[in-house]
Design an enzyme around this catalytic site. Structure first.
Site: not given
Length: 314
Positions: A134, A137-138
């Site tokens: 993701c 997300c990261d």
């Protein structure tokens, strides 16, 4: 014990759309969600192909609006993770990780899908330590660093572009021959024009290497068999999705990939059980089609319950 008219499993686009329609239809509606409502859409930076929302709107923003709308129609959000399903009978039951047993007269399965795992050496070992599925997300963890992206579909190309906002360099590993991508033309042209993106064609990943964190990726050229090492700080895998149906697939009709088979009303082979979104056998899996599925499923559930009530008084 509360018996809901409509119980929705999963708070992604399909589940939230179903909750809006269920709540607005005056059904006692609840959504069981194990994490942040919004599903994959809530981890997608841009949803520029969703009608009415162009550039500048993020997935999390849009999903928060859907959540607020569902709650405005009195749909409950129950935070739990379902471990067991009993779908047959007039009253459906699901058991959550908290030990709570939830009951409902009808149920919509909107569990969505999850990233496909390649299973190459180092992928599991370095998950959360450089391996990710993701970008939204990261990506911030890789500011001014070098990352690789595995995949050549819409998600891979779009997420690679998002990563360039943070990373110093993004290398995309493509199994296909030179410039033969599955992604849409607009995303591809934009990626080709991005100076931070590099390409490695006709290659597949064979091992993620590192110490405490990822330090490199070994790739093999599918034409020559030659293995080379790419120095990087992170590896993002976007190689497809799998439906989250393993806990109930044996109770429902499904295809070879375990996607649930429904009719045009989103009804499964069990009365009162509907499926919507990415876990359903369908042609296109996007936010817009998930919303469509959820709306239809909730409307069909409402009609199913009305028919049952009518039959019971005859």
């Amino acid at each position: 014990m509360t018996i809901y008219d409509l119980l929705i499993i999963g708070g992604g686009p399909a589940g939230l759309a179903a909750a809006i329609y269920g709540g607005r239809g005056k059904l006692k509606t609840a959504v069981i969600e194990k994490g942040m409502p919004g599903g994959q859409a809530a981890t997608t930076n841009e949803l520029e192909n969703y009608p009415g929302f162009g550039k500048g709107f993020t997935g999390p923003d849009i999903m928060q609006k859907w959540l607020a709308q569902a709650q405005a129609f009195d749909a409950e959000i129950l935070y739990d993770d379902v471990l067991e399903y009993r779908l047959k009978g007039d009253i459906k039951e699901v058991k959550g990780m908290t030990g709570t047993v939830y009951q409902a007269k009808s149920i919509i399965l909107a569990n969505g899908s999850e990233p496909r795992i390649l299973g190459i050496p180092g992928e599991k070992e370095f998950r959360g330590r450089g391996v990710s599925y993701c970008a939204t997300c990261d990506a911030a963890f890789f500011k001014d660093l070098k990352v690789t992206v595995i995949g050549n579909g819409d998600t891979a190309i779009d997420e690679a572009q998002y990563l360039t906002k943070f990373a110093q360099e993004v290398t995309i590993i493509v199994r296909r021959p030179y410039k033969q991508l599955r992604a849409n033309k607009r995303s591809v042209e934009s990626a080709y024009a991005n100076p931070k993106i590099k390409w490695v064609w006709e290659s597949v990943p064979v091992e993620v290497k590192g110490d405490q964190v990822v330090t490199s990726l070994l790739v093999q050229n599918t034409a020559t068999g030659e293995i080379s090492e790419i120095t990087c700080d992170g590896v993002f895998f976007f190689v497809g999705m799998l439906p989250r149906t393993e806990l109930f697939v044996d109770q429902l009709d499904h295809n070879e990939q375990n996607y649930i088979i429904t009719d045009e009303k989103m009804a499964t082979n069990i009365d009162g059980v509907f499926a919507a979104g990415d876990l359903r056998e369908k042609y296109l899996r996007q936010v817009i089609t998930a919303a469509n599925d959820g709306a239809i499923a909730a409307y069909a559930a409402e009609k199913y319950l009305a028919q049952k009530e009518e039959n019971s008084v005859k």
